[in-house]
Design a protein around this motif. Structure first.
Motif, mmCIF file in Angstrom:
data_model
loop_
_atom_site.group_PDB
_atom_site.id
_atom_site.type_symbol
_atom_site.label_atom_id
_atom_site.label_comp_id
_atom_site.label_asym_id
_atom_site.label_seq_id
_atom_site.Cartn_x
_atom_site.Cartn_y
_atom_site.Cartn_z
ATOM 1 N N LEU A 57 0.821 -1.208 0.000
ATOM 2 C CA LEU A 57 0.000 0.000 0.000
ATOM 3 C C LEU A 57 0.861 1.266 0.000
ATOM 4 O O LEU A 57 0.545 2.231 -0.707
ATOM 5 C CB LEU A 57 -0.954 0.010 1.188
ATOM 6 N N SER A 58 1.947 1.270 0.751
ATOM 7 C CA SER A 58 2.833 2.440 0.773
ATOM 8 C C SER A 58 3.402 2.711 -0.611
ATOM 9 O O SER A 58 3.441 3.859 -1.065
ATOM 10 C CB SER A 58 3.973 2.228 1.774
ATOM 11 N N ILE A 59 3.832 1.676 -1.294
ATOM 12 C CA ILE A 59 4.398 1.840 -2.646
ATOM 13 C C ILE A 59 3.322 2.301 -3.621
ATOM 14 O O ILE A 59 3.561 3.194 -4.439
ATOM 15 C CB ILE A 59 5.085 0.537 -3.103
ATOM 16 N N ILE A 60 2.129 1.710 -3.525
ATOM 17 C CA ILE A 60 1.037 2.129 -4.419
ATOM 18 C C ILE A 60 0.701 3.600 -4.193
ATOM 19 O O ILE A 60 0.549 4.374 -5.141
ATOM 20 C CB ILE A 60 -0.204 1.228 -4.217
ATOM 21 N N LEU A 61 0.581 4.005 -2.931
ATOM 22 C CA LEU A 61 0.293 5.416 -2.630
ATOM 23 C C LEU A 61 1.405 6.325 -3.148
ATOM 24 O O LEU A 61 1.139 7.382 -3.723
ATOM 25 C CB LEU A 61 0.114 5.615 -1.124
ATOM 26 N N LEU A 62 2.633 5.912 -2.946
ATOM 27 C CA LEU A 62 3.775 6.714 -3.388
ATOM 28 C C LEU A 62 3.781 6.881 -4.902
ATOM 29 O O LEU A 62 3.914 7.988 -5.418
ATOM 30 C CB LEU A 62 5.074 6.063 -2.917
ATOM 31 N N VAL A 63 3.603 5.801 -5.622
ATOM 32 C CA VAL A 63 3.691 5.831 -7.084
ATOM 33 C C VAL A 63 2.510 6.567 -7.723
ATOM 34 O O VAL A 63 2.701 7.367 -8.630
ATOM 35 C CB VAL A 63 3.801 4.390 -7.647
ATOM 36 N N PHE A 64 1.307 6.316 -7.233
ATOM 37 C CA PHE A 64 0.137 6.846 -7.922
ATOM 38 C C PHE A 64 -0.365 8.194 -7.417
ATOM 39 O O PHE A 64 -0.976 8.942 -8.173
ATOM 40 C CB PHE A 64 -1.003 5.823 -7.893
ATOM 41 N N THR A 65 -0.147 8.513 -6.155
ATOM 42 C CA THR A 65 -0.691 9.776 -5.659
ATOM 43 C C THR A 65 0.352 10.866 -5.476
ATOM 44 O O THR A 65 0.006 12.038 -5.441
ATOM 45 C CB THR A 65 -1.426 9.575 -4.316
ATOM 46 N N ARG A 66 1.611 10.520 -5.370
ATOM 47 C CA ARG A 66 2.641 11.544 -5.159
ATOM 48 C C ARG A 66 2.683 12.562 -6.289
ATOM 49 O O ARG A 66 2.724 13.767 -6.025
ATOM 50 C CB ARG A 66 4.018 10.920 -4.956
ATOM 51 N N PRO A 67 2.696 12.161 -7.573
ATOM 52 C CA PRO A 67 2.728 13.170 -8.634
ATOM 53 C C PRO A 67 1.540 14.140 -8.566
ATOM 54 O O PRO A 67 1.707 15.338 -8.773
ATOM 55 C CB PRO A 67 2.692 12.345 -9.920
#
Length: 155
Positions: A57-67
């Motif tokens: 979940l941390s990686i998914i949040l980082l990849v998809f919502t950070r930009p």
């Protein structure tokens, strides 16, 4: 409350405190992962499953919502002095000749060493557009051909 859920709760608080202290969108993604892992621990899921949930979940949040978040929070970002010059018009006050390492433009009352973006010789009086700043040099290209021709006709 089991030890795993307390550990996830402590991690969640730690990530949130770091995020509040830095305000740089650095650990919010891991706080989200820790929150869901905490919920998984409360529901009684295995520790290995909790850890997998946290990382995935941390990686998914980082990849998809950070930009998206970076674009949203950087809307009011003020450009630096040199970034704000890109696209500005300037007047050539010394002929720009890349071969001779010569050329100066006047921009906002300040003289800048200038070079032509396309290696073209640009005469005094021409109006140019700043396309890039490299170190202390303005890289320019002719903005208005007709203004240049009018300046040449007047001289």
């Amino acid at each position: 409350m089991e030890a795993e859920s307390i550990a996830w709760l402590i991690l969640l608080c730690l990530f949130l405190l770091i995020e509040i202290a830095t305000l740089g969108l650095t650990t919010i993604w891991f706080a989200g992962g820790a929150l869901v892992a905490f919920i998984a621990a409360v529901c009684g899921l295995n520790v290995v499953v909790q850890i997998i949930i946290f990382f995935v979940l941390s990686i998914i949040l980082l990849v998809f919502t950070r930009p998206l978040a970076v674009n949203y929070f950087n809307k009011s970002r003020v450009a630096t002095n040199t970034e704000s010059l890109i696209g500005a018009e300037a007047k050539v006050v010394e002929t720009i000749n890349n071969i001779d390492n010569a050329g100066v433009v006047n921009l906002n009352g300040l003289d800048w060493t200038a070079r032509s973006a396309d290696n073209q010789i640009i005469p005094v009086g021409s109006i140019v557009r700043i396309v890039k700043i490299t170190g202390v040099k303005a890289i320019v290209e002719i903005e208005h051909k007709e203004k240049q021709e009018n300046n040449e006709n007047q001289n």
